[in-house]
Design a protein around this motif. Structure first.
Motif, PDB file in Angstrom:
ATOM      1  N   ILE A  55      -2.397  13.087 -12.569  1.00  6.46           N
ATOM      2  CA  ILE A  55      -1.736  11.788 -12.511  1.00  6.46           C
ATOM      3  C   ILE A  55      -0.634  11.864 -11.458  1.00  6.46           C
ATOM      4  O   ILE A  55       0.094  12.855 -11.384  1.00  6.46           O
ATOM      5  N   VAL A  56      -0.558  10.828 -10.623  1.00  7.76           N
ATOM      6  CA  VAL A  56       0.424  10.787  -9.532  1.00  7.76           C
ATOM      7  C   VAL A  56       1.012   9.389  -9.429  1.00  7.76           C
ATOM      8  O   VAL A  56       0.468   8.431  -9.973  1.00  7.76           O
ATOM      9  N   ARG A  57       2.118   9.306  -8.683  1.00  6.87           N
ATOM     10  CA  ARG A  57       2.689   7.998  -8.378  1.00  6.87           C
ATOM     11  C   ARG A  57       1.716   7.205  -7.520  1.00  6.87           C
ATOM     12  O   ARG A  57       1.124   7.739  -6.588  1.00  6.87           O
ATOM     13  N   GLY A  58       1.590   5.924  -7.828  1.00  4.59           N
ATOM     14  CA  GLY A  58       0.773   5.051  -6.995  1.00  4.59           C
ATOM     15  C   GLY A  58       1.566   4.546  -5.808  1.00  4.59           C
ATOM     16  O   GLY A  58       2.780   4.735  -5.718  1.00  4.59           O
ATOM     17  N   GLN A  59       0.896   3.884  -4.893  1.00  7.01           N
ATOM     18  CA  GLN A  59       1.571   3.325  -3.735  1.00  7.01           C
ATOM     19  C   GLN A  59       2.242   2.003  -4.066  1.00  7.01           C
ATOM     20  O   GLN A  59       3.034   1.501  -3.284  1.00  7.01           O
ATOM     21  N   GLU A  60       1.924   1.441  -5.205  1.00  2.00           N
ATOM     22  CA  GLU A  60       2.596   0.273  -5.747  1.00  2.00           C
ATOM     23  C   GLU A  60       3.282   0.758  -7.018  1.00  2.00           C
ATOM     24  O   GLU A  60       3.153   1.929  -7.364  1.00  2.00           O
ATOM     25  N   PRO A  61       3.979  -0.085  -7.754  1.00  5.53           N
ATOM     26  CA  PRO A  61       4.645   0.420  -8.970  1.00  5.53           C
ATOM     27  C   PRO A  61       3.658   0.668 -10.107  1.00  5.53           C
ATOM     28  O   PRO A  61       3.618  -0.060 -11.097  1.00  5.53           O
ATOM     29  N   CYS A  62       2.811   1.675  -9.921  1.00  2.00           N
ATOM     30  CA  CYS A  62       1.810   2.044 -10.916  1.00  2.00           C
ATOM     31  C   CYS A  62       1.540   3.534 -10.767  1.00  2.00           C
ATOM     32  O   CYS A  62       2.143   4.205  -9.929  1.00  2.00           O
ATOM     33  N   ILE A  75       6.771   1.618 -16.814  1.00  2.00           N
ATOM     34  CA  ILE A  75       5.839   1.410 -17.927  1.00  2.00           C
ATOM     35  C   ILE A  75       6.612   1.616 -19.220  1.00  2.00           C
ATOM     36  O   ILE A  75       7.162   2.684 -19.458  1.00  2.00           O
ATOM     37  N   ASN A  76       6.654   0.565 -20.038  1.00  2.00           N
ATOM     38  CA  ASN A  76       7.406   0.589 -21.291  1.00  2.00           C
ATOM     39  C   ASN A  76       6.591  -0.021 -22.419  1.00  2.00           C
ATOM     40  O   ASN A  76       6.248  -1.194 -22.351  1.00  2.00           O
ATOM     41  N   GLY A  77       6.259   0.757 -23.414  1.00  2.00           N
ATOM     42  CA  GLY A  77       5.625   0.217 -24.616  1.00  2.00           C
ATOM     43  C   GLY A  77       4.131   0.010 -24.548  1.00  2.00           C
ATOM     44  O   GLY A  77       3.419   0.278 -25.497  1.00  2.00           O
ATOM     45  N   LYS A  78       3.640  -0.496 -23.432  1.00  2.00           N
ATOM     46  CA  LYS A  78       2.204  -0.736 -23.267  1.00  2.00           C
ATOM     47  C   LYS A  78       1.787  -0.293 -21.882  1.00  2.00           C
ATOM     48  O   LYS A  78       2.583  -0.303 -20.944  1.00  2.00           O
ATOM     49  N   ALA A  79       0.516   0.085 -21.765  1.00  2.00           N
ATOM     50  CA  ALA A  79      -0.047   0.477 -20.477  1.00  2.00           C
ATOM     51  C   ALA A  79      -1.375  -0.238 -20.278  1.00  2.00           C
ATOM     52  O   ALA A  79      -2.162  -0.369 -21.217  1.00  2.00           O
ATOM     53  N   VAL A  80      -1.595  -0.704 -19.064  1.00  2.00           N
ATOM     54  CA  VAL A  80      -2.863  -1.316 -18.696  1.00  2.00           C
ATOM     55  C   VAL A  80      -3.607  -0.333 -17.793  1.00  2.00           C
ATOM     56  O   VAL A  80      -3.063   0.120 -16.786  1.00  2.00           O
ATOM     57  N   LYS A 130       4.540  -5.751 -14.881  1.00  2.00           N
ATOM     58  CA  LYS A 130       4.504  -5.442 -13.450  1.00  2.00           C
ATOM     59  C   LYS A 130       3.180  -5.899 -12.844  1.00  2.00           C
ATOM     60  O   LYS A 130       3.147  -6.454 -11.742  1.00  2.00           O
ATOM     61  N   LEU A 131       2.086  -5.650 -13.553  1.00  2.00           N
ATOM     62  CA  LEU A 131       0.776  -6.069 -13.062  1.00  2.00           C
ATOM     63  C   LEU A 131       0.719  -7.592 -12.950  1.00  2.00           C
ATOM     64  O   LEU A 131       0.202  -8.129 -11.966  1.00  2.00           O
ATOM     65  N   ALA A 132       1.269  -8.304 -13.931  1.00  2.00           N
ATOM     66  CA  ALA A 132       1.288  -9.768 -13.883  1.00  2.00           C
ATOM     67  C   ALA A 132       2.079 -10.263 -12.672  1.00  2.00           C
ATOM     68  O   ALA A 132       1.670 -11.223 -12.008  1.00  2.00           O
ATOM     69  N   ALA A 180       1.703 -12.898  -7.292  1.00  2.00           N
ATOM     70  CA  ALA A 180       2.063 -12.947  -5.877  1.00  2.00           C
ATOM     71  C   ALA A 180       0.842 -13.129  -4.970  1.00  2.00           C
ATOM     72  O   ALA A 180       0.990 -13.398  -3.781  1.00  2.00           O
ATOM     73  N   LEU A 181      -0.350 -12.996  -5.511  1.00  2.00           N
ATOM     74  CA  LEU A 181      -1.566 -13.099  -4.715  1.00  2.00           C
ATOM     75  C   LEU A 181      -2.331 -14.353  -5.112  1.00  2.00           C
ATOM     76  O   LEU A 181      -2.890 -14.423  -6.212  1.00  2.00           O
ATOM     77  N   ASP A 182      -2.344 -15.343  -4.228  1.00  2.00           N
ATOM     78  CA  ASP A 182      -3.089 -16.556  -4.559  1.00  2.00           C
ATOM     79  C   ASP A 182      -4.576 -16.364  -4.243  1.00  2.00           C
ATOM     80  O   ASP A 182      -4.967 -15.434  -3.548  1.00  2.00           O
ATOM     81  N   ASP A 183      -5.402 -17.266  -4.764  1.00  2.00           N
ATOM     82  CA  ASP A 183      -6.854 -17.134  -4.620  1.00  2.00           C
ATOM     83  C   ASP A 183      -7.293 -17.098  -3.163  1.00  2.00           C
ATOM     84  O   ASP A 183      -8.175 -16.340  -2.786  1.00  2.00           O
TER      85      ASP A 183
END
Length: 155
Positions: free
Chosen positions: A38-45, A105-110, A125-127, A132-135
């Protein structure tokens, strides 16, 4: 080769353990032996690589030129936060606290299946990233990365 897909949300217990999604577990190759890096992602994940897929990542990293500043910087900031983790007998994975702090990540993980690896996100964070990304922007990006050749008018 694993093919992780789908989205799964699970609660994290007081010890930082979270159930590893059963559908993702079914996609693990026997060579992974239920072990991950497990490693840090390039986004906050976080990025979760099965052991067998991690060996491919390490092979790519080994080709980076250590004699360049960019090469050292890339390897240092990717590998310094890498940790090996395994599923326990209850098929849970312990998320390292320094990594969960980074990804907020607090309490729940996706868990998001990303083909050969899995992203782990805080649901809020995922939401935020999704909002921020429209269709239209997604459609344009998807065409750029998946299209074989650029379209030409009149061809």
């Amino acid at each position: 080769m694993p093919s992780f897909k789908g989205q799964y949300e699970h609660s994290i217990d007081a010890k930082g353990r979270v159930a590893f999604p059963a559908k993702l577990r079914k996609s693990l190759s026997p060579a992974a032996q239920e072990r991950f890096t497990i490693v840090r992602g390039q986004e906050p994940c976080l990025y979760l690589y099965p052991e067998d897929e991690w060996s491919n990542v390490e092979e790519k990293l080994s080709r980076i030129n250590n004699f360049t500043k960019k090469g050292r910087l890339a390897k240092r900031n990717f590998l310094r936060y890498a940790e090996d983790v395994s599923l326990d007998k209850q098929n849970r994975i312990a998320l390292p606290s320094d990594l969960t702090e980074y990804a907020e990540i607090n309490g729940k993980a996706v868990f998001l299946g990303m083909g050969e690896y899995i992203e782990v996100w805080d649901p809020e964070k995922l939401a935020e990233v999704d909002e921020a990304l429209d269709d239209g922007a997604f459609e344009e990006i998807f065409e750029q990365v998946m299209g074989d050749e650029p379209e030409t008018d009149g061809a």
